[in-house]
Scaffold this active site. Structure first.
Site, PDB file in Angstrom:
ATOM      1  N   VAL A 222    -130.263  98.518  49.134  1.00 23.11           N
ATOM      2  CA  VAL A 222    -131.581  99.032  49.654  1.00 23.11           C
ATOM      3  C   VAL A 222    -131.593  98.687  51.280  1.00 23.11           C
ATOM      4  O   VAL A 222    -131.640  97.859  51.756  1.00 23.11           O
ATOM      5  CB  VAL A 222    -132.927  98.208  48.960  1.00 23.11           C
TER       6      VAL A 222
ATOM      7  N   ALA B 261    -132.770  95.409  55.343  1.00 15.11           N
ATOM      8  CA  ALA B 261    -131.902  95.861  54.192  1.00 15.11           C
ATOM      9  C   ALA B 261    -131.350  94.733  53.424  1.00 15.11           C
ATOM     10  O   ALA B 261    -131.458  93.649  53.770  1.00 15.11           O
ATOM     11  CB  ALA B 261    -130.812  96.614  54.649  1.00 15.11           C
ATOM     12  N   LYS B 262    -131.051  95.115  52.237  1.00 13.04           N
ATOM     13  CA  LYS B 262    -130.439  93.914  51.497  1.00 13.04           C
ATOM     14  C   LYS B 262    -129.413  94.859  50.277  1.00 13.04           C
ATOM     15  O   LYS B 262    -129.732  95.725  50.068  1.00 13.04           O
ATOM     16  CB  LYS B 262    -131.333  93.180  50.429  1.00 13.04           C
ATOM     17  N   SER B 263    -128.420  93.815  49.891  1.00 15.16           N
ATOM     18  CA  SER B 263    -127.477  94.618  48.852  1.00 15.16           C
ATOM     19  C   SER B 263    -127.286  93.374  47.865  1.00 15.16           C
ATOM     20  O   SER B 263    -127.116  92.308  48.208  1.00 15.16           O
ATOM     21  CB  SER B 263    -126.095  95.179  49.309  1.00 15.16           C
TER      22      SER B 263
ATOM     23  N   ASP C  33    -124.683  85.973  51.796  1.00 14.27           N
ATOM     24  CA  ASP C  33    -126.039  85.619  51.319  1.00 14.27           C
ATOM     25  C   ASP C  33    -125.525  84.790  50.304  1.00 14.27           C
ATOM     26  O   ASP C  33    -124.505  84.384  50.133  1.00 14.27           O
ATOM     27  CB  ASP C  33    -126.895  86.714  50.862  1.00 14.27           C
TER      28      ASP C  33
END
Ligand code: NAD
Length: 373
Positions: free
Chosen positions: A32, A77-79, A114
């Site tokens: 995202v 953002a992040k995944s 992360d």
């Protein structure tokens, strides 16, 4: 973006939601990219069996606010990668490489480590042609967990906030929940500054000593493969009781939602400075505020890691990262407290308003699609 994903859309984003499937490896992942008005979006890659689109979106939005609040030239953002982070190493390498390959053309996303991923994973993504932050020193990175980047920010924030609650860092009694990359270094920095770390917890248990734990010994024990439940110094207490331990400063640095409406009344600390993301629920923050406990919003206190990643991405070195963390986290904590007083609002309301203003200001310069190129 699938039609289901449109339910997340608002005036900030998300700009892109990408579902990734690589059948040979069996990789399933989601990216995202929330908002890129301030620049290419930085946000970690999380690996866990139970991640979801909703979690990915919430974390991406939190990064938009965190990066803007920190004054970074980056969006949020992040995944997430669906999988057991403890899978065999060669399989994990395949997953990470496949992920890196699949996302290499998303030019406005910069992944970082992360939960479930680390600096080595970032080196693999980079090797597949992607951009990354949080790389190992061997490939030009600043090892943010090794230097305790997030913990340094937590301590800077504590240093600014302490006067509000009539504390001094020297002699303050501190409890640290979580003794990993963030908690361990937060305990170390505060111990070095003369605080008494009266309690520490990890997933195995918690220890308590009203006269202060021997932090160098505890770190040596944990880094040697031990866990807190088999540490000989201090009295063993029930793991989750650390929330209610008699202390001045509480640092949650483990799991989300550890301080909630149903247990916030147990908190005896006057100041909570979270290393963890969403460690305190918003409802609990409000109740804590009403009874005079100052709770610094997570994305103000724990921005040290992403600041370090941004400095690395811009080609800076460790000393630049340390100076930037000190300046930005302290400055943002000060500004957040000032706004809180001026407007008579909760710390989180002040912090969100500050971040929103910075995103909104940047959005005025973007084309209709918010593309930073
Ligand atoms: P880590 O995996 O290095 O350490 C986590 C620690 O928490 C371990 O000591 C583990 O045993 C402990 N723990 C797990 N469950 C627990 C429980 N129920 N009770 C007590 N302790 C428990 O992780 P980390 O990098 O230190 O991250 C900790 C938190 O900080 C996470 O919420 C993470 O999202 C957040 N955070 C980390 C960074 C960073 O730079 N590493 C940056 C921003 C936010």
């Amino acid at each position: 973006m699938t039609s289901e994903a449109f339910r997340f859309c608002d005036d900030l984003g998300p700009k892109t939601i990408l579902h990734v499937y690589q059948p040979t490896v069996g990789l399933k992942a989601i990216v995202v990219v929330d908002n890129v008005a301030r620049g290419p979006a930085i946000g970690g890659t999380r690996m866990a069996p139970d991640v979801s689109l909703e979690e990915c979106f919430r974390l991406a939005r939190a990064m938009t606010l965190k990066n803007a609040a920190a004054g970074l030239p980056h969006g949020g953002a992040k995944s997430v990668i669906f999988g057991d982070p403890h899978m065999p190493g060669d399989k994990k390498e395949q997953y990470i490489r496949a992920f890196g390959h699949c996302i290499k053309d998303i030019r406005d996303y910069i992944p970082g480590p992360d939960m479930g991923t680390n600096e080595k994973c970032m080196a693999l993504i980079k090797d597949e042609g992607g951009r990354c932050a949080g790389l190992p020193a061997d490939v030009g990175g600043i090892p943010l967990d090794e230097i305790g980047a997030t913990a340094l920010g937590v301590v800077c924030s504590t240093d600014v906030a302490k006067e509000r609650v009539g504390l001094k860092v020297k002699g303050a009694r501190v409890a640290v929940q979580g003794f990993g990359a963030v908690g361990k270094h937060a305990a170390r920095f505060l111990d070095e500054r003369g605080s008494l770390i009266v309690s520490a917890a990890d997933i195995s248990g918690a220890v308590y000593d009203p006269d202060g734990l021997d932090i160098p010994a505890l770190i040596e024990h944990v880094e040697g493969g031990g866990v807190i439940s088999d540490f000989a110094g201090g009295k063993q207490i029930e793991r989750d009781s650390i929330i209610g331990v008699d202390c001045d400063i509480l640092i949650p640095a483990a799991r989300p939602d550890v301080i909630r409406e149903d247990n916030q009344a147990d908190v005896k600390a006057k100041l909570i400075v979270p290393g963890a993301n969403i460690g305190v629920t918003e409802a609990a923050e409000k109740m804590l505020h009403e009874r005079g406990v100052l709770c610094i919003p997570d994305f103000i206190a724990n921005a040290g890691g992403v600041i370090c990643a941004a400095v690395e991405f811009a080609g800076g070195r460790k000393r630049d990262a340390v100076a930037t963390i000190e300046e930005k986290v302290a400055g943002n904590t000060e500004e957040m407290l000032r706004r809180m007083d001026d407007k008579g609002v909760l710390p989180r309301e002040a912090a969100v308003a500050m971040a929103r203003e910075r995103v909104d200001a940047a959005m005025r310069y973007t084309r209709f699609d918010g593309d930073w190129h």
